[in-house]
Design a protein around this motif. Structure first.
Motif, PDB file in Angstrom:
ATOM      1  N   CYS A   1     -21.991 -56.825 -41.938  1.00  0.00           N
ATOM      2  CA  CYS A   1     -22.352 -56.104 -43.164  1.00  0.00           C
ATOM      3  C   CYS A   1     -23.854 -55.938 -43.335  1.00  0.00           C
ATOM      4  O   CYS A   1     -24.301 -55.321 -44.314  1.00  0.00           O
ATOM      5  CB  CYS A   1     -21.778 -56.826 -44.385  1.00  0.00           C
ATOM      6  N   LEU A   2     -24.662 -56.474 -42.423  1.00  0.00           N
ATOM      7  CA  LEU A   2     -26.116 -56.495 -42.588  1.00  0.00           C
ATOM      8  C   LEU A   2     -26.687 -55.078 -42.567  1.00  0.00           C
ATOM      9  O   LEU A   2     -26.382 -54.279 -41.682  1.00  0.00           O
ATOM     10  CB  LEU A   2     -26.759 -57.318 -41.477  1.00  0.00           C
ATOM     11  N   THR A   3     -27.556 -54.782 -43.552  1.00  0.00           N
ATOM     12  CA  THR A   3     -28.232 -53.483 -43.609  1.00  0.00           C
ATOM     13  C   THR A   3     -29.749 -53.616 -43.511  1.00  0.00           C
ATOM     14  O   THR A   3     -30.412 -52.659 -43.094  1.00  0.00           O
ATOM     15  CB  THR A   3     -27.891 -52.742 -44.909  1.00  0.00           C
ATOM     16  N   HIS A   4     -30.315 -54.781 -43.884  1.00  0.00           N
ATOM     17  CA  HIS A   4     -31.768 -54.961 -43.864  1.00  0.00           C
ATOM     18  C   HIS A   4     -32.109 -56.279 -43.158  1.00  0.00           C
ATOM     19  O   HIS A   4     -31.610 -57.341 -43.548  1.00  0.00           O
ATOM     20  CB  HIS A   4     -32.338 -54.977 -45.282  1.00  0.00           C
ATOM     21  N   LEU A   5     -32.977 -56.188 -42.145  1.00  0.00           N
ATOM     22  CA  LEU A   5     -33.422 -57.358 -41.390  1.00  0.00           C
ATOM     23  C   LEU A   5     -34.942 -57.405 -41.396  1.00  0.00           C
ATOM     24  O   LEU A   5     -35.602 -56.445 -40.981  1.00  0.00           O
ATOM     25  CB  LEU A   5     -32.907 -57.298 -39.954  1.00  0.00           C
ATOM     26  N   HIS A   6     -35.497 -58.531 -41.897  1.00  0.00           N
ATOM     27  CA  HIS A   6     -36.950 -58.701 -41.956  1.00  0.00           C
ATOM     28  C   HIS A   6     -37.305 -60.049 -41.334  1.00  0.00           C
ATOM     29  O   HIS A   6     -36.861 -61.102 -41.811  1.00  0.00           O
ATOM     30  CB  HIS A   6     -37.446 -58.657 -43.406  1.00  0.00           C
ATOM     31  N   LEU A   7     -38.112 -60.034 -40.274  1.00  0.00           N
ATOM     32  CA  LEU A   7     -38.561 -61.254 -39.607  1.00  0.00           C
ATOM     33  C   LEU A   7     -40.079 -61.211 -39.504  1.00  0.00           C
ATOM     34  O   LEU A   7     -40.656 -60.259 -38.960  1.00  0.00           O
ATOM     35  CB  LEU A   7     -37.953 -61.369 -38.202  1.00  0.00           C
ATOM     36  N   ARG A   8     -40.741 -62.264 -40.021  1.00  0.00           N
ATOM     37  CA  ARG A   8     -42.203 -62.322 -39.989  1.00  0.00           C
ATOM     38  C   ARG A   8     -42.640 -63.716 -39.558  1.00  0.00           C
ATOM     39  O   ARG A   8     -42.215 -64.714 -40.121  1.00  0.00           O
ATOM     40  CB  ARG A   8     -42.779 -61.988 -41.368  1.00  0.00           C
ATOM     41  N   HIS A   9     -43.489 -63.766 -38.530  1.00  0.00           N
ATOM     42  CA  HIS A   9     -43.968 -65.038 -37.979  1.00  0.00           C
ATOM     43  C   HIS A   9     -42.788 -65.949 -37.632  1.00  0.00           C
ATOM     44  O   HIS A   9     -42.778 -67.141 -37.971  1.00  0.00           O
ATOM     45  CB  HIS A   9     -44.920 -65.737 -38.959  1.00  0.00           C
ATOM     46  N   VAL A  10     -41.816 -65.396 -36.964  1.00  0.00           N
ATOM     47  CA  VAL A  10     -40.626 -66.129 -36.558  1.00  0.00           C
ATOM     48  C   VAL A  10     -40.632 -66.300 -35.038  1.00  0.00           C
ATOM     49  O   VAL A  10     -40.927 -65.353 -34.309  1.00  0.00           O
ATOM     50  CB  VAL A  10     -39.345 -65.386 -37.000  1.00  0.00           C
ATOM     51  N   VAL A  11     -40.316 -67.498 -34.576  1.00  0.00           N
ATOM     52  CA  VAL A  11     -40.155 -67.748 -33.148  1.00  0.00           C
ATOM     53  C   VAL A  11     -38.697 -67.484 -32.795  1.00  0.00           C
ATOM     54  O   VAL A  11     -37.798 -68.166 -33.278  1.00  0.00           O
ATOM     55  CB  VAL A  11     -40.539 -69.193 -32.782  1.00  0.00           C
ATOM     56  N   ILE A  12     -38.465 -66.484 -31.967  1.00  0.00           N
ATOM     57  CA  ILE A  12     -37.113 -66.087 -31.606  1.00  0.00           C
ATOM     58  C   ILE A  12     -37.138 -65.516 -30.193  1.00  0.00           C
ATOM     59  O   ILE A  12     -38.022 -64.724 -29.855  1.00  0.00           O
ATOM     60  CB  ILE A  12     -36.553 -65.048 -32.618  1.00  0.00           C
ATOM     61  N   THR A  13     -36.203 -65.921 -29.354  1.00  0.00           N
ATOM     62  CA  THR A  13     -36.175 -65.445 -27.971  1.00  0.00           C
ATOM     63  C   THR A  13     -35.682 -64.003 -27.912  1.00  0.00           C
ATOM     64  O   THR A  13     -35.072 -63.495 -28.857  1.00  0.00           O
ATOM     65  CB  THR A  13     -35.276 -66.320 -27.093  1.00  0.00           C
ATOM     66  N   LYS A  14     -35.948 -63.378 -26.760  1.00  0.00           N
ATOM     67  CA  LYS A  14     -35.477 -62.008 -26.567  1.00  0.00           C
ATOM     68  C   LYS A  14     -33.969 -61.930 -26.696  1.00  0.00           C
ATOM     69  O   LYS A  14     -33.422 -60.999 -27.314  1.00  0.00           O
ATOM     70  CB  LYS A  14     -35.908 -61.507 -25.189  1.00  0.00           C
ATOM     71  N   GLU A  15     -33.261 -62.918 -26.134  1.00  0.00           N
ATOM     72  CA  GLU A  15     -31.801 -62.924 -26.193  1.00  0.00           C
ATOM     73  C   GLU A  15     -31.300 -63.088 -27.633  1.00  0.00           C
ATOM     74  O   GLU A  15     -30.356 -62.409 -28.057  1.00  0.00           O
ATOM     75  CB  GLU A  15     -31.245 -64.045 -25.314  1.00  0.00           C
ATOM     76  N   GLN A  16     -31.937 -63.985 -28.396  1.00  0.00           N
ATOM     77  CA  GLN A  16     -31.512 -64.199 -29.780  1.00  0.00           C
ATOM     78  C   GLN A  16     -31.730 -62.951 -30.630  1.00  0.00           C
ATOM     79  O   GLN A  16     -30.880 -62.581 -31.438  1.00  0.00           O
ATOM     80  CB  GLN A  16     -32.266 -65.387 -30.374  1.00  0.00           C
ATOM     81  N   LEU A  17     -32.887 -62.313 -30.450  1.00  0.00           N
ATOM     82  CA  LEU A  17     -33.175 -61.110 -31.222  1.00  0.00           C
ATOM     83  C   LEU A  17     -32.205 -59.987 -30.860  1.00  0.00           C
ATOM     84  O   LEU A  17     -31.675 -59.295 -31.744  1.00  0.00           O
ATOM     85  CB  LEU A  17     -34.616 -60.666 -30.983  1.00  0.00           C
ATOM     86  N   HIS A  18     -31.958 -59.813 -29.562  1.00  0.00           N
ATOM     87  CA  HIS A  18     -31.039 -58.755 -29.127  1.00  0.00           C
ATOM     88  C   HIS A  18     -29.629 -58.995 -29.658  1.00  0.00           C
ATOM     89  O   HIS A  18     -28.958 -58.065 -30.131  1.00  0.00           O
ATOM     90  CB  HIS A  18     -31.021 -58.675 -27.603  1.00  0.00           C
ATOM     91  N   GLU A  19     -29.161 -60.244 -29.603  1.00  0.00           N
ATOM     92  CA  GLU A  19     -27.810 -60.539 -30.086  1.00  0.00           C
ATOM     93  C   GLU A  19     -27.706 -60.357 -31.596  1.00  0.00           C
ATOM     94  O   GLU A  19     -26.689 -59.861 -32.107  1.00  0.00           O
ATOM     95  CB  GLU A  19     -27.423 -61.966 -29.688  1.00  0.00           C
ATOM     96  N   THR A  20     -28.748 -60.765 -32.320  1.00  0.00           N
ATOM     97  CA  THR A  20     -28.732 -60.606 -33.777  1.00  0.00           C
ATOM     98  C   THR A  20     -28.632 -59.128 -34.154  1.00  0.00           C
ATOM     99  O   THR A  20     -27.857 -58.744 -35.039  1.00  0.00           O
ATOM    100  CB  THR A  20     -29.992 -61.218 -34.405  1.00  0.00           C
ATOM    101  N   ILE A  21     -29.394 -58.292 -33.460  1.00  0.00           N
ATOM    102  CA  ILE A  21     -29.387 -56.870 -33.761  1.00  0.00           C
ATOM    103  C   ILE A  21     -28.084 -56.215 -33.296  1.00  0.00           C
ATOM    104  O   ILE A  21     -27.460 -55.445 -34.043  1.00  0.00           O
ATOM    105  CB  ILE A  21     -30.603 -56.175 -33.115  1.00  0.00           C
ATOM    106  N   SER A  22     -27.641 -56.517 -32.088  1.00  0.00           N
ATOM    107  CA  SER A  22     -26.432 -55.880 -31.558  1.00  0.00           C
ATOM    108  C   SER A  22     -25.179 -56.317 -32.306  1.00  0.00           C
ATOM    109  O   SER A  22     -24.190 -55.575 -32.356  1.00  0.00           O
ATOM    110  CB  SER A  22     -26.287 -56.196 -30.060  1.00  0.00           C
ATOM    111  N   ASN A  23     -25.202 -57.519 -32.902  1.00  0.00           N
ATOM    112  CA  ASN A  23     -24.062 -57.989 -33.704  1.00  0.00           C
ATOM    113  C   ASN A  23     -24.114 -57.511 -35.149  1.00  0.00           C
ATOM    114  O   ASN A  23     -23.314 -57.953 -35.979  1.00  0.00           O
ATOM    115  CB  ASN A  23     -23.994 -59.515 -33.680  1.00  0.00           C
ATOM    116  N   SER A  24     -25.059 -56.635 -35.437  1.00  0.00           N
ATOM    117  CA  SER A  24     -25.213 -56.089 -36.798  1.00  0.00           C
ATOM    118  C   SER A  24     -25.281 -54.564 -36.707  1.00  0.00           C
ATOM    119  O   SER A  24     -26.346 -53.963 -36.920  1.00  0.00           O
ATOM    120  CB  SER A  24     -26.477 -56.645 -37.459  1.00  0.00           C
TER     121      SER A  24
END
Length: 312
Positions: free
Chosen positions: A188-211
């Motif tokens: 259901c996610l419509t807005h994603l905001h990440l600032r000064h966050v440590v996140i791997t390429k895989e984690q970011l890709h999965e978070t976006i692709s699962n939304s």
């Protein structure tokens, strides 16, 4: 019958036969019956939940009709701001017991949780306990803004368990390590905001692709990935910026594919020597391409390539 009057003085004047005060436009001001209180509890509860925590709780003093609304009829909107930031910095955070008490007395459900300037590292147990309370199971908006810390403390895995989230806004922390929790899924996610966050390429890709329903993304000075690839047909707004000043390995490439709904693309980069290249395809609805800093030397928009160069 309970009634709400915003000006008792004008009401007394009318009862004595005097003239009511005139508004700025010259029309007489009139307080009629309290029609809002005649609405069903669920409707009033939805109105109250749009207020911040303090204002919502204070509606209980309006009348007997409103006394139970905030606690039993209004979904919880818990917003802890940063007004006490410096006090908590030097004298310890006294807000945690208050937050725990609010969560304990409100039967839920909760619609929004926003915690700002509450230190994560010394209070990680509190955060984990709060986020696991059942009243947050159906939460729609989660905002976690932590104070600046050089070590970027790790976010509890419980912060990523909410399947009904529509807004996720996180600042200054580290995503849970792989293996501690499964990949977050936010249908259901419509807005994603990440600032000064440590996140791997895989984690970011999965978070976006699962939304798949994301409409707006803002990524500001995050750490842990060099390449960003986004493919979201519903994405309308994308903002990417970097103010790391050489603190990490620079983002080198941004690719936006299948951008059929993209209308606004904002790029801001302060490092003029090592900024990423940007490639966007399928952005037929793009209306605004702004904040192009010198850190984005090459921008490819469809078959058109822009090479930005400033002479000093």
């Amino acid at each position: 019958m309970d009634r709400i009057f915003f000006s008792g003085e004008r009401e007394r004047k009318r009862k004595r036969g005097g003239r009511a005060d005139l508004g700025s436009a010259g029309a007489p001001s009139y307080e009629g019956p309290d029609l809002i209180s005649r609405l069903p509890d669920q409707v009033i509860g939805d109105i109250v939940t749009l207020l911040d925590s303090g204002e919502g709780a204070r509606t209980a003093v309006l009348s007997r009709r409103w006394r139970h609304i905030w606690r039993y009829a209004a979904p919880l909107n818990l917003d802890v701001d940063d007004k006490s930031f410096f006090r908590s910095l030097f004298f310890g955070d006294e807000r945690n017991p208050v937050i725990s008490q609010i969560i304990a007395v409100h039967p839920g459900p909760a619609r929004r949780l926003a915690l700002r300037s509450v230190y994560l590292h010394p209070h990680v147990g509190h955060f984990d306990a709060w986020l696991r309370v059942p009243i947050f199971d159906s939460i729609q908006e989660l905002t976690l803004h932590f104070p600046f810390s050089h070590n970027h403390p790790e976010l509890p895995a419980s912060a990523l368990r909410f399947a009904l989230l529509r807004v996720l806004d996180i600042t200054k922390c580290t995503f849970p390590a792989a293996g501690i929790c499964s990949s977050p899924v936010f249908p259901c996610l419509t807005h994603l905001h990440l600032r000064h966050v440590v996140i791997t390429k895989e984690q970011l890709h999965e978070t976006i692709s699962n939304s798949p329903g994301i409409e707006a993304i803002s990524l500001d000075t995050n750490f842990g990935y060099r390449r960003l690839c986004i493919s979201l047909p519903r994405l309308r707004y994308l903002a990417i910026s970097d103010r790391s000043f050489g603190e990490r390995e620079e983002l080198s490439e941004v690719i936006v594919e299948d951008a059929a709904s993209l209308e606004r693309l904002l790029l801001h980069e302060v490092d003029r020597d090592n900024g990423p290249s940007v490639r966007i395809t399928g952005a037929e609805k793009l209306k605004i391409l702004g904040y192009l800093g010198v850190g984005f030397p090459i921008v490819e928009l469809g078959s058109t390539s822009f090479k930005l160069q400033l002479n000093f």
